[in-house]
Design an enzyme around this catalytic site. Sequence first.
Site, PDB file in Angstrom:
ATOM      1  N   CYS A  96       0.845  -1.193   0.000  1.00 31.63           N
ATOM      2  CA  CYS A  96       0.000   0.000   0.000  1.00 31.63           C
ATOM      3  C   CYS A  96       0.889   1.254   0.000  1.00 31.63           C
ATOM      4  O   CYS A  96       1.536   1.532  -1.000  1.00 31.63           O
ATOM      5  CB  CYS A  96      -0.997  -0.025   1.148  1.00 31.63           C
ATOM      6  SG  CYS A  96      -2.388   1.119   0.903  1.00 31.63           S
ATOM      7  N   HIS A 184      -3.845  -5.436   0.155  1.00 29.70           N
ATOM      8  CA  HIS A 184      -3.439  -5.833   1.507  1.00 29.70           C
ATOM      9  C   HIS A 184      -3.640  -7.324   1.764  1.00 29.70           C
ATOM     10  O   HIS A 184      -4.639  -7.731   2.366  1.00 29.70           O
ATOM     11  CB  HIS A 184      -4.266  -5.060   2.531  1.00 29.70           C
ATOM     12  CG  HIS A 184      -3.916  -3.623   2.665  1.00 29.70           C
ATOM     13  ND1 HIS A 184      -2.817  -3.183   3.372  1.00 29.70           N
ATOM     14  CD2 HIS A 184      -4.534  -2.516   2.179  1.00 29.70           C
ATOM     15  CE1 HIS A 184      -2.775  -1.853   3.326  1.00 29.70           C
ATOM     16  NE2 HIS A 184      -3.799  -1.428   2.608  1.00 29.70           N
ATOM     17  N   GLU A 186      -2.104  -8.869   3.982  1.00 27.52           N
ATOM     18  CA  GLU A 186      -1.861  -9.047   5.426  1.00 27.52           C
ATOM     19  C   GLU A 186      -3.126  -8.855   6.264  1.00 27.52           C
ATOM     20  O   GLU A 186      -3.177  -9.293   7.417  1.00 27.52           O
ATOM     21  CB  GLU A 186      -0.750  -8.101   5.910  1.00 27.52           C
ATOM     22  CG  GLU A 186      -1.154  -6.652   6.152  1.00 27.52           C
ATOM     23  CD  GLU A 186      -1.188  -5.785   4.900  1.00 27.52           C
ATOM     24  OE1 GLU A 186      -1.154  -4.554   5.045  1.00 27.52           O
ATOM     25  OE2 GLU A 186      -1.258  -6.338   3.781  1.00 27.52           O
TER      26      GLU A 186
END
Length: 239
Positions: A96, A184, A186
């Site tokens: 990001c 993302h 994660e």
Amino acid sequence: MKLTLLQVGETPPAMRGDRPRFQPFFETMFDETGYGFGYEHVLIVDGEPFPDPGAVEGVVITGSAHGVYDDIAWMVPLRAFIRDAYASNTPMLGVCFGHQIIADALGGEVRKSEKGWGIGRHVYGMNNRHETLAGLPGEIALAASHQDQVIVPPEDAEVFLSSEFTPNAGLVYGNGATISIQPHPEFDVGFSKALVELRRDNPLSDDIVDERLNSLDRPVDNALMARALAGFLLKAKNG
């Protein structure tokens, strides 16, 4: 392999709870690959000094609410760190904001997109069959939360992940040790849904927010992307 997590952002205040920082997300993501990474954390947002970019085994640059154009005390030193790490062939991942600042530091163009907010589940096409990414399918779904985009990649970067909304969503660099992505992998689905909720009436309508929330009821490919990114970093370290 020890990953040095450069913390350049924090969880939005309304969502902090027991995870005010981003590092637990990355630790969980990489732990679930089974590759046995170790971690150290550098809280750049708290003014901690940058490590020697040539002495760390691998670097992860997290997301942030800031843009690359913001006048923040650590922004110029971060660009210098990225350039030195790149020159040293230090394995480096940006996600990001991390994706954006690596591109900015290495000669690309980053700005707020006229397309507005990219939130919820996005589907990206794989454009580049780099050997460490070969296990990924032709399309991959991940959660996104961003306004800024890499508009023009650096000359030394190739696009490997793209969509109509985010044409330069994933970049792999010519030194063979640097990779970055806009979405993302994660974030778990619950956290991604909470990020979507933050945009309700700020600035998006209920209809758009509800549609983007519903998009996250479909599967995302976090585990596939995590293994690909981990494999890339390990290969870069081991040559």
